[in-house]
Design an enzyme around this catalytic site. Sequence first.
Site, short mmCIF file in Angstrom:
data_model
loop_
_atom_site.label_atom_id
_atom_site.label_comp_id
_atom_site.label_asym_id
_atom_site.label_seq_id
_atom_site.Cartn_x
_atom_site.Cartn_y
_atom_site.Cartn_z
N ARG A 206 11.56 -1.51 11.63
CA ARG A 206 10.58 -0.80 12.45
C ARG A 206 10.11 -1.73 13.57
NH1 ARG A 206 6.18 1.31 8.33
NH2 ARG A 206 5.02 -0.19 9.56
N ARG B 227 -9.55 1.34 8.72
CA ARG B 227 -9.09 0.01 9.12
C ARG B 227 -10.22 -0.81 9.75
NH1 ARG B 227 -3.54 0.81 8.73
NH2 ARG B 227 -2.29 -0.44 10.11
N LYS C 169 0.83 -1.21 0.00
CA LYS C 169 0.00 0.00 0.00
C LYS C 169 0.86 1.26 0.00
CE LYS C 169 -2.44 -0.47 3.75
NZ LYS C 169 -2.11 -1.79 4.31
N ARG D 161 11.41 -6.20 5.44
CA ARG D 161 11.25 -4.76 5.33
C ARG D 161 12.25 -4.00 6.21
NH1 ARG D 161 5.36 -2.18 4.70
NH2 ARG D 161 5.07 -2.35 6.93
N ARG E 14 -0.23 -8.18 13.77
CA ARG E 14 -0.79 -7.24 12.79
C ARG E 14 -1.61 -7.97 11.75
NH1 ARG E 14 4.12 -4.34 10.49
NH2 ARG E 14 2.67 -3.04 9.35
P1 AMP Z 1 0.83 0.94 9.34
O1 AMP Z 1 2.11 1.65 9.10
O2 AMP Z 1 -0.29 1.39 8.43
O3 AMP Z 1 0.96 -0.55 9.34
O4 AMP Z 1 0.35 1.34 10.81
C1 AMP Z 1 1.16 1.09 11.94
C2 AMP Z 1 0.30 1.06 13.19
O5 AMP Z 1 -0.38 2.32 13.36
C3 AMP Z 1 -0.82 0.03 13.18
O6 AMP Z 1 -0.34 -1.25 13.57
C4 AMP Z 1 -1.80 0.63 14.18
O7 AMP Z 1 -1.35 0.44 15.52
C5 AMP Z 1 -1.70 2.12 13.88
N1 AMP Z 1 -2.69 2.54 12.85
C6 AMP Z 1 -2.45 2.96 11.58
N2 AMP Z 1 -3.59 3.26 10.94
C7 AMP Z 1 -4.59 3.03 11.82
C8 AMP Z 1 -6.02 3.13 11.76
N3 AMP Z 1 -6.64 3.54 10.64
N4 AMP Z 1 -6.73 2.80 12.86
C9 AMP Z 1 -6.12 2.38 14.00
N5 AMP Z 1 -4.79 2.25 14.12
C10 AMP Z 1 -4.02 2.57 13.04
#
Ligand code: AMP
Length: 244
Positions: free
Chosen positions: A181, A102, A27, A148, A192
Amino acid sequence: MGAGSTMERIARGIGPIILLGSPGAGKGTQAKRIAERYGIPQISTGDILREHVQRGTELGAQAKDVMARGDLVPDELMYGMMAWRLRQVDCERGFILDGFPRTPAQAGWLDAFLEHEFFENQHRGQCLPIVIRIDVDYNQLLRRLTGRRSCPVCGRIYNIYSQPPRVADACDVDGSRLVIRNDDREEVIRERLTAYELQTRPVAEYYECKGRLVSVNGDLPVDEVTAQIVRLIENHRVDAADGS
Ligand code: AMP
């Protein structure tokens, strides 16, 4: 519908684009490409949250432990953050969302937000969000996620298997030492993926029921995935314009 008029419509406004896909589906990479191509902002909720954590804001303090566990940040915190971001002037012609919504509740909130606050103008008919899901095989996902690496300075993302840096462990842009990360560690990855299965799949179903979901094959090389997405966006804009 000629190519000229398609391009004019795209220049006027591309509208909201929502990218769906589990962690590791690509994404972030695709959103960046689409944002550059159409001159619209890429809004990555994960990046915004990480920035808050790094800056030590109140939101960052509330989100930090939740994120480290691989859980989702509570919806109410997300709404305030998103409303603020989507009201910025750079979102007027459109934007691409990466990581939001999400949950079905977030999808409902976004629909209401777009309905009541956004695009209350003459181009409204062209501003229905297009929802694109990137589908990737589960084993490929695991490999991508464990490979990653990211640059702590500029945020650029690499993959030791599929998109390695020119020099091992160093960022191509600024030479910084690449890091894994916190939420890309294996135990967190499983969390996740589970959170995705439980909470995010219903988001795709939410849009599917409304007839607004389209999908692309994310197992293909990056450029081909981009080409599929571009085709969908440009056809969608023509369809939306035809229907208005
Ligand atoms: P990502 O980089 O998109 O995988 O996001 C990293 C972390 O940020 C996720 O594992 C969640 O803890 C938090 N996060 C990101 N987007 C959302 C969302 N739309 N709703 C809730 N938590 C989010």
